[in-house]
Design a protein around this motif. Structure first.
Motif, PDB file in Angstrom:
ATOM      1  N   TYR A  10       8.615  90.524  27.766  1.00  0.00           N
ATOM      2  CA  TYR A  10       9.449  91.620  27.267  1.00  0.00           C
ATOM      3  C   TYR A  10       8.776  92.967  27.492  1.00  0.00           C
ATOM      4  N   ALA A  11       7.478  93.036  27.230  1.00  0.00           N
ATOM      5  CA  ALA A  11       6.752  94.297  27.408  1.00  0.00           C
ATOM      6  C   ALA A  11       6.799  94.747  28.865  1.00  0.00           C
ATOM      7  N   LEU A  12       6.599  93.820  29.800  1.00  0.00           N
ATOM      8  CA  LEU A  12       6.591  94.184  31.218  1.00  0.00           C
ATOM      9  C   LEU A  12       7.978  94.587  31.715  1.00  0.00           C
ATOM     10  N   VAL A  46       4.201  98.016  22.910  1.00  0.00           N
ATOM     11  CA  VAL A  46       4.917  96.776  22.575  1.00  0.00           C
ATOM     12  C   VAL A  46       3.922  95.695  22.158  1.00  0.00           C
ATOM     13  N   LEU A  47       2.856  95.530  22.916  1.00  0.00           N
ATOM     14  CA  LEU A  47       1.883  94.488  22.594  1.00  0.00           C
ATOM     15  C   LEU A  47       1.095  94.826  21.329  1.00  0.00           C
ATOM     16  N   TYR A  48       0.795  96.089  21.108  1.00  0.00           N
ATOM     17  CA  TYR A  48       0.101  96.488  19.877  1.00  0.00           C
ATOM     18  C   TYR A  48       0.987  96.209  18.658  1.00  0.00           C
ATOM     19  N   ARG A  49       2.260  96.562  18.766  1.00  0.00           N
ATOM     20  CA  ARG A  49       3.183  96.328  17.672  1.00  0.00           C
ATOM     21  C   ARG A  49       3.337  94.831  17.396  1.00  0.00           C
ATOM     22  N   TYR A  50       3.365  94.026  18.443  1.00  0.00           N
ATOM     23  CA  TYR A  50       3.449  92.571  18.260  1.00  0.00           C
ATOM     24  C   TYR A  50       2.220  92.042  17.528  1.00  0.00           C
TER      25      TYR A  50
END
Length: 93
Positions: free
Chosen positions: A20-22, A72-76
Motif C-alpha cells: 500500500y505504501a509503495l 505510511v510505514l511509520y504510522r503503521y
C-alpha cells in the motif's frame, strides 16, 4: 512484535502495508509530477519556464514518494498495538 517471532498474520499485514505504501506513493508522485510538469508538456511555454517546471517536477516527485512511503510505514508501526510493558498484553494485567 517486541523482538519475538512474528506470526504469519503479522507478516502478511506488513506485506500488505508495504505494498500500500509503495502504490499510494507512486500514485501521489505521478499526480504531483503531472500537476507541476503538465503545463510545460502540454502548452508552448518559454524555454526557461518549461525547463524549470520539468526539473522541479523531477526533483519533487521522488521526494514526495519517499516521504509518503516513510509516513505510511511509520504510522503503521505506531498503530501496531505494541504493549507499553513487555510481557503484558492487557492494560489490567
Amino acid at each position: 512484535m517486541t523482538g519475538g517471532r512474528r506470526t504469519q498474520a503479522e507478516r502478511d499485514a506488513m506485506t500488505v502495508e508495504i505494498g500500500y505504501a509503495l502504490v499510494s506513493a507512486a500514485f501521489v508522485a505521478a499526480v504531483l509530477f503531472g500537476a507541476v510538469a503538465g503545463p510545460a508538456l502540454l502548452f508552448e511555454l518559454p524555454s526557461v519556464l518549461e525547463t524549470l517546471l520539468v526539473r522541479g517536477a523531477l526533483v519533487l516527485a521522488p521526494v514526495v514518494f519517499l516521504v509518503r512511503v516513510a509516513t505510511v510505514l511509520y504510522r503503521y508501526r505506531q498503530e501496531s498495538g505494541q504493549p507499553s510493558q513487555p510481557g503484558r498484553t492487557n492494560p489490567d494485567s
